[in-house]
Each structure stands twice: as C-alpha cells, then as structure tokens.
Design a protein around this motif. Structure first.
Motif, PDB file in Angstrom:
ATOM      1  N   UNK A  60      40.655  43.049  40.700  1.00  0.00           N
ATOM      2  CA  UNK A  60      41.028  41.778  40.079  1.00  0.00           C
ATOM      3  C   UNK A  60      41.772  40.885  41.048  1.00  0.00           C
ATOM      4  N   UNK A  61      42.693  41.475  41.852  1.00  0.00           N
ATOM      5  CA  UNK A  61      43.465  40.662  42.785  1.00  0.00           C
ATOM      6  C   UNK A  61      42.574  40.051  43.865  1.00  0.00           C
ATOM      7  N   UNK A  62      41.548  40.837  44.321  1.00  0.00           N
ATOM      8  CA  UNK A  62      40.644  40.278  45.328  1.00  0.00           C
ATOM      9  C   UNK A  62      39.879  39.080  44.767  1.00  0.00           C
ATOM     10  N   UNK A  63      39.455  39.195  43.489  1.00  0.00           N
ATOM     11  CA  UNK A  63      38.753  38.074  42.862  1.00  0.00           C
ATOM     12  C   UNK A  63      39.688  36.883  42.656  1.00  0.00           C
ATOM     13  N   UNK A 164      34.553  39.983  50.603  1.00  0.00           N
ATOM     14  CA  UNK A 164      35.061  40.277  49.265  1.00  0.00           C
ATOM     15  C   UNK A 164      34.018  41.016  48.434  1.00  0.00           C
ATOM     16  N   UNK A 165      32.739  40.631  48.568  1.00  0.00           N
ATOM     17  CA  UNK A 165      31.682  41.327  47.831  1.00  0.00           C
ATOM     18  C   UNK A 165      31.597  42.791  48.269  1.00  0.00           C
ATOM     19  N   UNK A 494      26.551  33.018  41.657  1.00  0.00           N
ATOM     20  CA  UNK A 494      25.850  34.170  41.088  1.00  0.00           C
ATOM     21  C   UNK A 494      26.459  35.418  41.734  1.00  0.00           C
ATOM     22  N   UNK A 495      27.522  35.953  41.147  1.00  0.00           N
ATOM     23  CA  UNK A 495      28.345  36.976  41.800  1.00  0.00           C
ATOM     24  C   UNK A 495      27.605  38.298  41.989  1.00  0.00           C
ATOM     25  N   UNK A 533      30.676  30.923  36.971  1.00  0.00           N
ATOM     26  CA  UNK A 533      30.380  32.210  37.601  1.00  0.00           C
ATOM     27  C   UNK A 533      29.489  33.040  36.686  1.00  0.00           C
ATOM     28  N   UNK A 534      28.442  33.614  37.252  1.00  0.00           N
ATOM     29  CA  UNK A 534      27.516  34.466  36.502  1.00  0.00           C
ATOM     30  C   UNK A 534      27.588  35.884  37.078  1.00  0.00           C
ATOM     31  N   UNK A 535      27.726  36.872  36.222  1.00  0.00           N
ATOM     32  CA  UNK A 535      27.735  38.276  36.649  1.00  0.00           C
ATOM     33  C   UNK A 535      27.052  39.103  35.569  1.00  0.00           C
ATOM     34  N   UNK A 536      26.692  40.314  35.907  1.00  0.00           N
ATOM     35  CA  UNK A 536      26.015  41.156  34.917  1.00  0.00           C
ATOM     36  C   UNK A 536      26.285  42.627  35.181  1.00  0.00           C
TER      37      UNK A 536
END
Length: 601
Positions: A60-63, A164-165, A494-495, A533-536
């Motif tokens: 969470x902190x990195x994001x 980060x990814x 698109x994360x 932001x889109x994630x899945x």
C-alpha cells in the motif's frame, strides 16, 4: 445381611475413589502437557500476523508513494508542491523503516532476524527495485525543490513506475511466503494437538477397560444385593403410618397442581351439551365471569354476541368426539376484541361418561403485533414503489435532457456551421482566384470544425473504441478526450495490464459509470487532477477514480434523495447493481473523493 452388603459397598467405593483419583490425575497431567506445548507454539507465532500486516502495508505504501509522486509531477503551485514533498518524505521514511524491520528484524516489534532461505532470497531479489525507487524518488524531489527541467523528472517517474510494478509483484511473493510459513506452523500445531488428543483418548480407553469397567461390574453386583435386601425391608414397612403419609403427600401434590392450573392456565371443563362444569380462576377473570352468581353455557361465558355463540356451539357439537384446535376471535362484555388459541380435548371420566377439557392461550397482543407488522410491510412496499417511480421519472427526464442537449449541439453548432458552409460554397466566384483561394481555406477550417463537432457528439453517444477494442481502450480514449476538452489533468492507468473483453452490457455500464464519476469530479468538485486506475484479480475488475476536488459529505448526500447529488448517487448504485457490482464512495470535504467500482468477471 444388609449391614454386610453395605460394608462391602463402602470398601468398593473407597477403592473406586482411589482409581478415579488416579485416572483424573493422569488426564490432568496430559491436558497440562498439551497446554504447555500449545502455548509454546502460539508464542512462536505471535509475530506472524504483524509481519504479514506490515508486508501488506508495504504494498500500500509503495502505491501511495507513486500516487503522491504523480500528483506532485503535475502540481505547479509552489505552496502545494512543498506540502506534497513533505508528505512524500514521510511516506518514504515509513516505507524504508518497514522494509528494514522486515528484512533485518526488530526486537521491539518481535520480528525475527533469522529468516528462511526462501525469504532471504526474495528480500535479496527485491532490494535493487526498492533501492531504485528510493534513489529515483530522492532525485525527483531534489529536482522539484530546485525546479529543474521536467524532462528528467519524467524519466525518473517512468523509472519509479517500472520498478514499482516489479516491487509489488515481488512483495506479493514475500507475503505469500510469510503466509506459507505461518501455515506450516499452524499445520504442525494442529498435528501436535491431534496427537495429544489421540493420546488422551487412548488413556481414557485404557482406564475404561482396566479400571472403570471391572469396577462397575463389582458395584452392580453389590447394588443388586443391596436392592434385594431393600425390597425385603420395604415389604415389612407397609404399616398404617406410612400409608397415611403417602396419602397426605398425594393430597398436597393435588392441591398444588390445582392451584397452579387455576392461576396459570386459561382452562375449563365443559359437558358434551355445552354446559359449563368448571372454569379456572384466571380464565374467569379474563372473561369477567363469576361462576358463583350465574349459570351459563360455555359459549355464553365467552361472549355476549349471539352470532359468536352459535359458532362456538357448532364447534362443540361437531367436534366433541374428535377434538378441535384453532384460533377464535370473540368480543368480551366491554366490547373489546379478544383472540384465543383454543384447544378442545375429549376426556373420558368414567365408562360411558365423558367431558371436554378446554385449554386456551390469550394471543390478542400477538395478533395486534401481526397486524402492525402487516401495516409496516405495506407502508414499506408503498415507499419502495414511490421511490422507484421517482427513479424512473428521473431516468426519463435525464434521457429527454440528453436528447435535447444533443439536438441543441447539432442545431446550434453543426447545423449553423453546415449552413455557413453551404452559403460559402455558393458565394465562391471562380473568376476571382484570390478571393476563391481565401474562401477555400476558410471552408477547410470550417469543415474541420464540423468534423470535430460530429466526433464530439457521437463520442458522447457511443464511443467506437468500446465496441471495437473493449473497455480498456475506451476508458483511455475517454480520459484523453475529456482532458483535451476541459483542460484538466485526467490520467488513466491499466495497473494489471487487463486486456480481456467483457459482455457488451457490462462494458457499456462500466463506461457510463466511469464517465459519470469523471464528469461529477469536473462539474461539482472543481478538480484539477483526476486519476482513473483499472486493476483486476481472478474474479473482480476494479476501477478507481480519484480527484483532488472539494469533496462532500457522503451520508448527507445520500439522505437528500430529491437533490441532484442524492439522485446521482442513487442512479450510480442502481446501475452498478444491474451488473451485480458494488460501489464504494469515500470523500473528505476539502481533500477530495475516491469512487471505486468492483465488478465480478
């Protein structure tokens, strides 16, 4: 003989007591050892939950760090830049501290310094990415403080996003490894507890076979002898005094039972012809009937209404042999309505002589409660129908407004430009080449404006990217076009590299929800920066819209169902429920708003 049997029983019970003490001591020792072993295992697992929590917090902190750097990258106000830099430094400090305690351990938090080979390898692998983000962030902040050129900052932002990814992916592996090792400890503890349980069961089984069972047989034999002697003694003790005492006790019990029935039950005894034989005191008080001053039938005692009396007499006449159970609504002597749950049981007193035992329960309050529940349910259904009517009318109104808006755009914008194009074409004089060339240039510019207007109108109706390429491409195009049209900083990420196609109904609803959330941020929140932001995951597609606008009170807005904001939230929830999704709205007045849509895939 009786004394000898008693002495034998006394000796046997002393031996049994010793055996019981031995058995209990064995079980107590087993339970104590098991608890000591379990507590030892639990103490070794105390820090596992904190470690997994801190590991998850690192993600969470990195994001959060990436989000704050992205926001800072677009902030031009010096005061806001300083505030963002201070906040980023705090985030980096906490992030570095958590990473250090996870990797190197911490005595105050109870984090172990020694790690498994797998965890050590994972921390070693994540270290370069962590360092790259820290270094790039520090250089980025330094450039922001000194106001250096933004080209270098863009490169640093790309480095941070790239690492980060990778950091998130590797941190997921670390959390998974921590969870795996914690599961091994729990599994070991479970197996240990099962082993202790089996050992305890074995001890109990052995005690039953070699202690309790043989002793039980001896006690049974001694008790049999004692009971045999007791029977002989009782035969000699049947004198007048004992019989009199038994009769007296029986009379007392009957009086107690009669008193309890008179004061707790609504009961009476009725002859087959309907005449009243006896009525309980509590029942007579409920019906306001004095059995000593009047002589009435059961139906006359229950109600003064003749129609109700006929119904009761008919039930007694038809069901006096088979019995009857049901609910009766009667009117008492004060004109009040009373509900009784009545049971009529035929009872044979002597040969060829019978009567009816009637037992009732006063269910008047329950019936009132049931009517109240029915009334409230009816009101609730009415409220829901009215609310749905309001929603339907608002939907129709919005559709009409949208159609009118499109008509105005076509008539006032595209229509007038086409009219101007027509007149300009008709006014061209080919003999005057210089003026013709100027008009042709003007017509080219006018044609481009017409094309742009048509594209804007059709884009608002149904973007071609949605049907051709799917939700990811259409959302990217939506943010790009709205950013151009409004001048706001609207970004799309698109994360998780989602590239699947969904059902067309789901895609259009996702698109409209996102479009509405962005338009609300532009129209009502006065936002300057909007991030989509889109994630899945395997089962959920998540879309998050963050803005730095003025925010609002979510609870107050939802209560104002008749206001534009309240209806907007209601429509949003109705639309997301239509595709089995959920919406989460978090807003802080003065700080901004986050809207998250979760859709099952």
């Amino acid at each position: 003989m009786r004394n000898s049997a008693a002495a034998s029983v006394d000796i046997s019970f002393k031996n049994l007591r010793r055996l019981y003490l031995f058995a209990l001591l064995t079980i107590a020792v087993t339970v104590l050892l098991s608890q000591l072993l379990i507590q030892y295992n639990l103490n070794s697992q105390l820090s596992d939950s904190r470690i997994i929590n801190i590991s998850g917090k690192q993600r969470m902190l990195s994001q959060k760090l990436i989000k704050e750097i992205l926001i800072l990258n677009f902030v031009t106000d010096t005061t806001k830049s300083k505030e963002e830099i201070t906040q980023i430094n705090k985030t980096i400090s906490l992030w570095k501290f958590n990473q250090n305690v996870l990797e190197n351990g911490n005595d105050s938090l109870g984090f172990p310094k020694e790690k498994s080979k797998a965890l050590a390898a994972l921390f070693k692998g994540i270290r370069p990415n962590f360092k790259a983000i820290i270094d790039a962030s520090a250089l980025f902040l330094e450039n922001k403080k000194t106001k250096k050129e933004s080209a270098e900052n863009q490169k640093l932002v790309q480095i941070i996003l790239k690492n980060e990814a990778v950091f998130l992916s590797k941190m997921n592996q670390i959390v998974g490894e921590y969870d795996k090792e914690a599961l091994k400890k729990v599994t070991l503890q479970s197996k240990t507890e099962y082993a202790i349980l089996l050992f305890t069961i074995l001890v109990l089984l052995l005690e039953f076979i070699f202690i309790f069972k043989p002793t039980n047989k001896k006690v049974e034999k001694l008790i049999s002898k004692l009971l045999f002697s007791e029977k002989k003694a009782l035969k000699l003790a049947h004198d007048t005094e004992i019989i009199s005492e038994i009769k007296e006790n029986s009379v007392k019990e009957l009086k107690s039972l009669n008193y309890a029935m008179e004061n707790t039950l609504l009961y009476c005894r009725v002859a087959p012809d309907g005449s009243l034989i006896h009525i309980g005191e509590k029942f007579s008080k409920l019906l306001q009937y004095n059995p000593f001053l009047s002589d009435k039938t059961f139906s006359q005692v229950l109600t003064p209404i003749e129609k109700e009396q006929l119904t009761i007499d008919r039930i007694i006449s038809e069901r006096q042999r088979s019995g009857w159970q049901g609910e009766l609504n009667i009117t008492n002597r004060n004109g009040e309505s009373i509900w009784l749950d009545l049971s009529m049981v035929p009872v044979t007193i002597k040969k060829e002589e019978s009567e009816l035992l009637i037992i009732c329960f006063d269910i008047t309050e329950r019936k009132k409660a049931e009517r109240e529940v029915d009334r409230l349910n009816t009101e609730n259904v009415t409220d829901k129908i009215n609310q749905q009517k309001v929603i339907s009318s608002k939907i129709v109104e919005n559709q009409e407004n949208e159609q009118n808006r499109i008509a105005r755009e076509i008539h006032d914008g595209i229509g007038q430009m086409l009219t101007g194009l027509k007149f300009s074409l008709e006014s061209i004089n080919l003999d005057d080449k210089e003026k013709s060339a100027q008009k042709i240039e003007y017509l080219k510019k006018l044609s481009l404006d017409i094309i742009k207007g048509v594209r804007t109108a059709t884009f608002n109706l149904m973007p071609p990217e949605l049907s051709d390429h799917g939700i990811v491409s259409s959302l990217a195009k939506l943010t790009q076009e709205l950013s151009k049209l409004t001048g706001k900083n609207i970004l799309f990420y698109n994360k998780t590299n989602f590239d699947k196609r969904l059902d067309s109904l789901i895609e259009i609803n996702i698109y409209r929800l996102t479009q509405e959330a962005i338009n609300n941020a532009i129209k009502y929140a006065d936002s300057t920066h909007i991030i989509v932001q889109l994630s899945h995951s395997n089962n959920i597609l998540s879309i998050t819209i963050d803005d730095n606008g003025k925010g609002f009170d979510v609870v107050a807005a939802e209560k104002k169902r008749n206001s534009e904001s309240g209806m907007g939230l209601l429509f949003m929830k109705e639309r997301i429920q239509y595709i089995n999704g959920r919406v989460f709205i978090n807003s802080i007045p003065g700080e901004g708003t986050r809207i998250t849509f979760n859709i099952p895939i």
